[in-house]
Scaffold this motif. Structure first.
Motif, PDB file in Angstrom:
ATOM      1  N   GLY A   1      -0.779  -8.086   4.097  1.00 33.81           N
ATOM      2  CA  GLY A   1       0.372  -7.259   3.749  1.00 33.81           C
ATOM      3  C   GLY A   1      -0.067  -5.874   3.335  1.00 33.81           C
ATOM      4  N   GLY A   2       0.801  -5.184   2.619  1.00 33.29           N
ATOM      5  CA  GLY A   2       0.507  -3.832   2.146  1.00 33.29           C
ATOM      6  C   GLY A   2       1.352  -2.803   2.868  1.00 33.29           C
ATOM      7  N   LEU A   3       2.121  -2.028   2.124  1.00 34.97           N
ATOM      8  CA  LEU A   3       3.096  -1.112   2.730  1.00 34.97           C
ATOM      9  C   LEU A   3       2.707   0.354   2.528  1.00 34.97           C
ATOM     10  CD1 LEU A   3       6.267  -3.040   1.544  1.00 34.97           C
ATOM     11  CD2 LEU A   3       5.407  -2.887   3.889  1.00 34.97           C
ATOM     12  N   HIS A  25       3.502   3.361  -0.232  1.00 33.64           N
ATOM     13  CA  HIS A  25       2.708   3.687  -1.417  1.00 33.64           C
ATOM     14  C   HIS A  25       1.639   4.756  -1.171  1.00 33.64           C
ATOM     15  CE1 HIS A  25       4.400   0.752  -4.142  1.00 33.64           C
ATOM     16  NE2 HIS A  25       4.227  -0.217  -3.284  1.00 33.64           N
ATOM     17  N   VAL A  40      -1.477   2.826  -5.656  1.00 36.05           N
ATOM     18  CA  VAL A  40      -1.351   1.537  -4.962  1.00 36.05           C
ATOM     19  C   VAL A  40      -2.068   1.562  -3.614  1.00 36.05           C
ATOM     20  CG1 VAL A  40       0.248  -0.233  -4.157  1.00 36.05           C
ATOM     21  CG2 VAL A  40       0.799   1.087  -6.194  1.00 36.05           C
ATOM     22  N   HIS A  98      -4.544  -1.466  -2.510  1.00 33.25           N
ATOM     23  CA  HIS A  98      -4.440  -2.323  -1.323  1.00 33.25           C
ATOM     24  C   HIS A  98      -5.806  -2.791  -0.848  1.00 33.25           C
ATOM     25  CE1 HIS A  98      -0.307  -0.530   0.091  1.00 33.25           C
ATOM     26  NE2 HIS A  98      -0.162  -1.435  -0.852  1.00 33.25           N
ATOM     27  N   GLY A 139       7.418  -2.543  -6.857  1.00 35.66           N
ATOM     28  CA  GLY A 139       6.620  -1.933  -5.794  1.00 35.66           C
ATOM     29  C   GLY A 139       5.288  -2.633  -5.602  1.00 35.66           C
ATOM     30  N   LEU A 140       4.676  -3.053  -6.701  1.00 39.43           N
ATOM     31  CA  LEU A 140       3.407  -3.768  -6.621  1.00 39.43           C
ATOM     32  C   LEU A 140       3.612  -5.180  -6.070  1.00 39.43           C
ATOM     33  CD1 LEU A 140       2.052  -2.344  -9.933  1.00 39.43           C
ATOM     34  CD2 LEU A 140       0.721  -2.372  -7.806  1.00 39.43           C
ATOM     35  N   VAL A 142       6.151  -6.079  -3.857  1.00 37.93           N
ATOM     36  CA  VAL A 142       6.579  -6.049  -2.463  1.00 37.93           C
ATOM     37  C   VAL A 142       5.401  -5.731  -1.539  1.00 37.93           C
ATOM     38  CG1 VAL A 142       7.273  -3.626  -2.298  1.00 37.93           C
ATOM     39  CG2 VAL A 142       8.550  -5.356  -1.059  1.00 37.93           C
ATOM     40  N   THR A 143       4.451  -5.009  -2.054  1.00 39.43           N
ATOM     41  CA  THR A 143       3.297  -4.662  -1.216  1.00 39.43           C
ATOM     42  C   THR A 143       2.310  -5.828  -1.105  1.00 39.43           C
ATOM     43  OG1 THR A 143       2.107  -2.641  -0.630  1.00 39.43           O
ATOM     44  CG2 THR A 143       1.568  -3.611  -2.783  1.00 39.43           C
TER      45      THR A 143
END
Lengths: 455, 455
Positions: A193-195, A198, A203, A207, B186-187, B189-190
Motif C-alpha cells: 500500500g501507500g498513497l 502524502h 509520511v 512509507h 492519514g497514517l 489509510v496509507t
C-alpha cells in the motif's frame, strides 16, 4: 509466458539466483550500500525517528533491545523496529537512490530490511549483497510488469513494490525454499500500500520504513509456518487483479531476470543533491550558470525553466516557506544553486528560507515545451529541463540538461560518491570514516553484525 | 456535501461523538464485546498465533512483556503485538461478527486494537465502549462510501476499511484532538490493504490482525507528532482516488453519522456457527431438516442447495478435505448439520473430515435460481438459500432461509449468546465464566486492565 505459476516462478528465481558472479552487479551493489549509508547517516538527527520510536514504545537510548542498528544512532533495536526506523531515515532527505523501472526508491526499503535482518542473523557479506541485488531485481521487474497506472491513480511505488522487494531480499538472505518464498511473497503483497497524497510530508519517507518492516515480517511469518494462497500475484483476486488494470503485463515479472541485473543496467541513480530527483536537471543547469556567471544574483531579472508537459509533476511546491518544502520546489532549487553554488543538507533544513532566496525563487517561471526532442539518454526517458537566466542588462544565459549528474549514463565520480559519504558522517567518530573501505570489500565480511561501528 | 474537508469532518465526528447516550448503541456494544470474546477465546489454541509470536521474536510464555492481553493465553504483550495476535485469533474460526455495510468483520479489527490499547492506557469502560461504537460507525460509513468495487476486484474489506476503523476507535479512546485524528486517519489509510486471494487460508484472519496493529500504530504515530497530508481520504491522489472508482460516494463517509448508530441498526450479525456467514442460511435449513427427520443419513439420495446467482461466491470450497476447508464449503456444512444436528468448533477442526460426512457432502449439488424473490428482510439483501433433501423412498424435505439465525432481523437469544460464550471458555478457570456479567456492566468499569482474568 513460460509454464508454471507466476509467483512460483518468481520465488524460484529469488532463491536460485547467484548474482555476485556478475562483476557489474557486485560493483553496483557495493556502491548502493555506501550511498544508502550516506543517505541514512545524513538524516540521523531527524526528529521523525524519535516520533517513530515513541510510537513503538521503545527507547533508542541506553541499553539496546536487539541486534539491529540504526546507522549513526546509539543502541540496537529488534530487527522489525530497526527496519521501520531505517526505512524512514534513509528516505527522510530524499537523498537516497532511485530507479527508473521502479518509479521510486529501491534501496530505502530493501537495505533497511536487509541490514536489520542480516545483523540479527549474523549473515555473511556475500549473502547480504546477493540478497540486495535480488531484491532490486524483484522490485524493478514488478515495476515493469505493473505498469504506470497504479502510480498515476495514487499509489506510491516505493512502498507498493518495496514490500515485495524487501520480502524477496530477506528470503534470499535466509536461504528459504521456493515454497516458503511463495508464502512470503503472498504475505508481502497483501500488506502492499501507500498513497502519494502524502508526498511532501513525513509520511512519504515513513512509507519506506513501513514497507521495509512489512516485507521483513512477511518473510518471518512464512518462515514460522503461516500459509496463504498459492497464486497471490496472479490469482483472480490477487495483486495484478486488484492493482494492475488492463495495461499490466504480469509475465514481465520474471522476463529477462538478471539479464542484465537491473541494479547495474539501467542501474541505480545516486543523488548528488538531497532533493526531489525531478529537480536535479534544473539544479545541474543552475550550478553551471552559477559557475560561469558568479554569485551576484542582484542582476537577475527573471528565470524561465522549461519542461516537457508533466515533467515537473513531482515538483508539487511552487512557493516554499521552509527548506523541507523547498525539496519539492524547482523554484527554490534554482534560486539556491544560482546564489550559493551549493545544494547541501543545510539547503533543505527545516528552517525558514532566506529572504534573498525567497525573492529569487519568486522570479522563476515554469513553462512547458512540446517541440523539443529529448536526448536518447534522457533520464527518466523523455525528460529535459532548460534554465534561462535573464539579466537586467538584457543578456541571457541558458543551460539545458536531459540526463543529470548521478543518473545512469552520467554517474557520479568515485570522488563525488566518497565526498557524499564524508559529508554525511561529519561529527561521527573516525571509525565511520573507514567504513567505505569495508563496504568496498563487503563480499568478504564474515558477519554483518560487525559492519557498523558503535556510536 | 456540507462545507469543509472530508477527512476533517470525519475526524470531528470521531472525537466529538458521545454514542453511549443511545441505549441501543450501548446494548449493542456490550453484546459485541461478549461475542468478540467468545470468538477469540474459542480460537485460543490455534497454532497460527504461535507462528505469529515466533515471527515477532517474542514469547507468550513466562513473564509478560507488556500490559495487553491475548484472551485465554498466558502472559501480556506490548499493545501493538497484542493487537496483531488478537486480530488473528478473533477471526481465525470465522466465528466473529459481520456487518452488511462493511461487507466484512468489524469487531475482529476494532476490538483487537482497542482492548490492547485500553489495557495499556488503563482506560475506563465507558471510553472503551464509546470508542468501539465510533470505530464501527467509521468502518460502516466508509464501506457505504467506497461501494462494492474494491471488494469485487480483490480487496478484503475487513482489513482495507478496518485499519481506518481501528485508528478512529483508538483516537476516540485516547481523546485526541480533531487535528491529530486527521493525521491518524492519514497514517491509517496509507497502510490500508489486504487481498481476497488469501480467502480460505491463515492469511485471511491475519488480515484482521495486521489491520488492528496498523490502525493502532497510526494513532500512536499521529500522537507522537508525525505529520501527513491534510486530505488523505479525498485528495486527488488519496484513498478514494486510488480505490473508489466511479461508483464511490465519498460524501457518504459522514452522512447520517450516528443516525442511527450502525452498530445497532442494521446492527452486527453474531454468528451461530464458526463458519462462513454465506453458509449460515443453508446451515439453519439443514438443522431444521435434521430436527424433523432425524440423524439417519443413510436414506439420503441427494441434496440440492439453491442460491441466487453469485449468492455462494464466498463459499469457495466444494470438496473439502479438512474441517478448516469445510468452513468455506456449503456441501460440508449441510452434511454435518444433517448428520449431527450440530455445527460446533469441533466440526471445523484442522483434521480430516469423517468418511460419512465426506460421502454425504459429495451428494450435495449447487443450483442457481433467478425466479425466486428474496424476502424483504433477507440478509444480506437479495440472498436466499433453499435446501432440498431427496430420500431413497422418493420423499423430499425442503427448507428455505432468507435471514439466518444471528443476522439482524433474526437475532440470537440471550441464552444462545451466553451459550456461545460458555462453550468458548470450556476448560478455563471459573473467573472466565463470570466475565459476561462484568461485560454487562462494562460502562461502569474504572480500568480496562482489570477486565480479563489471569490464566
Amino acid at each position: 509466458m513460460s509454464a508454471g505459476l507466476l509467483t512460483r516462478r518468481l520465488a524460484e528465481r529469488i532463491v536460485g539466483s547467484d548474482p555476485l558472479k556478475d562483476a557489474q552487479a557486485l560493483e553496483a551493489a557495493r556502491a548502493g550500500v555506501l550511498d544508502w549509508l550516506a543517505s541514512t547517516l545524513a538524516a540521523r538527527d531527524d526528529a521523525g525517528a524519535d516520533s517513530i520510536t515513541a510510537a513503538l514504545g521503545i527507547s533508542m537510548l541506553g541499553a539496546g533491545t536487539g541486534d539491529s542498528s540504526v546507522p549513526g544512532r546509539p543502541g540496537r533495536l529488534a530487527a522489525l523496529d530497526a527496519a521501520l526506523v531505517n526505512g524512514y531515515l534513509s528516505h527522510a532527505l530524499d537523498y537516497d537512490d532511485v530507479h527508473e523501472s521502479v518509479r521510486g526508491h529501491p534501496s530505502a526499503v530493501i537495505l533497511s530490511a536487509l541490514l536489520a535482518e542480516a545483523e540479527e542473523r549474523r549473515s555473511t557479506g556475500s549473502d547480504f549483497l546477493a540478497a540486495y541485488v535480488v531484491g532490486v531485481e524483484t522490485m524493478c521487474r514488478l515495476g515493469l510488469a505493473l505498469g504506470p497506472k497504479p502510480y498515476e491513480v495514487g499509489w506510491h511505488s516505493t512502498s507498493l513494490l518495496g514490500v515485495l522487494a524487501a520480502a524477496a531480499a530477506c528470503c534470499r538472505l535466509a536461504r528459504l525454499s521456493a515454497n516458503t518464498t511463495v508464502r512470503a511473497l503472498g504475505l508481502a503483497v497483501t500488506q502492499a500500500g501507500g498513497l502519494r497524497v502524502h508526498f511532501g510530508t513525513q509520511v512519504k519517507p515513513l512509507h519506506a520504513g513501513l514497507a521495509a518492516r512489512s516485507g521483513l515480517l512477511a518473510m518471518r511469518l512464512a518462515e514460522a509456518g503461516i500459509t496463504g494462497a498459492e497464486e497471490p500475484l496472479e490469482g483472480p483476486l490477487g495483486f495484478f487483479a486488484a492493482l494492475g488494470g488492463v495495461d499490466a503485463k504480469p509475465e514481465k515479472t520474471t522476463e529477462d531476470w538478471g539479464e542484465p541485473w537491473q541494479i547495474a543496467e539501467p542501474g541505480l541513480w545516486f543523488k548528488r543533491y538531497p532533493c526531489c530527483s525531478a529537480s536535479h536537471h534544473a539544479a545541474d543547469a543552475a550550478m553551471t550558470i552559477h559557475a560561469a556567471c558568479g554569485a551576484d544574483i542582484s542582476a537577475i531579472n527573471r528565470v524561465i525553466v522549461s519542461f516537457p508537459p508533466g515533467g515537473d509533476a513531482a515538483l508539487i511546491v511552487s512557493e516554499p516557506k521552509t527548506g523541507v518544502e523547498g525539496r519539492f520546489s524547482v523554484e527554490y532549487v534554482i534560486a539556491a544553486a544560482l546564489a550559493d553554488g551549493e545544494l547541501g543538507i543545510g539547503t533543505f533544513a527545516d528552517k525558514p528560507i532566506r529572504p534573498d532566496l525567497l525573492a529569487l525563487a519568486a522570479k522563476v517561471q515554469r513553462r512547458y515545451d512540446t517541440d523539443i526532442v529529448p536526448a536518447p539518454n534522457a533520464m527518466p526517458k523523455g525528460r529535459f529541463t532548460i534554465v534561462s537566466v535573464i539579466y537586467a542588462d538584457g543578456s541571457t544565459h541558458t543551460e539545458r540538461v536531459d540526463c543529470p549528474r548521478g543518473a545512469p549514463g552520467h554517474p557520479l565520480t568515485q570522488e563525488e560518491r566518497t565526498a557524499k559519504y564524508a559529508d554525511a558522517v561529519r561529527g561521527l567518530s573516525p571509525a565511520w570514516q573507514e567504513l567505505p573501505g569495508k563496504v568496498g570489500r563487503l563480499e568478504q565480511l564474515a558477519d554483518l553484525y560487525t559492519l557498523l561501528p558503535d556510536i
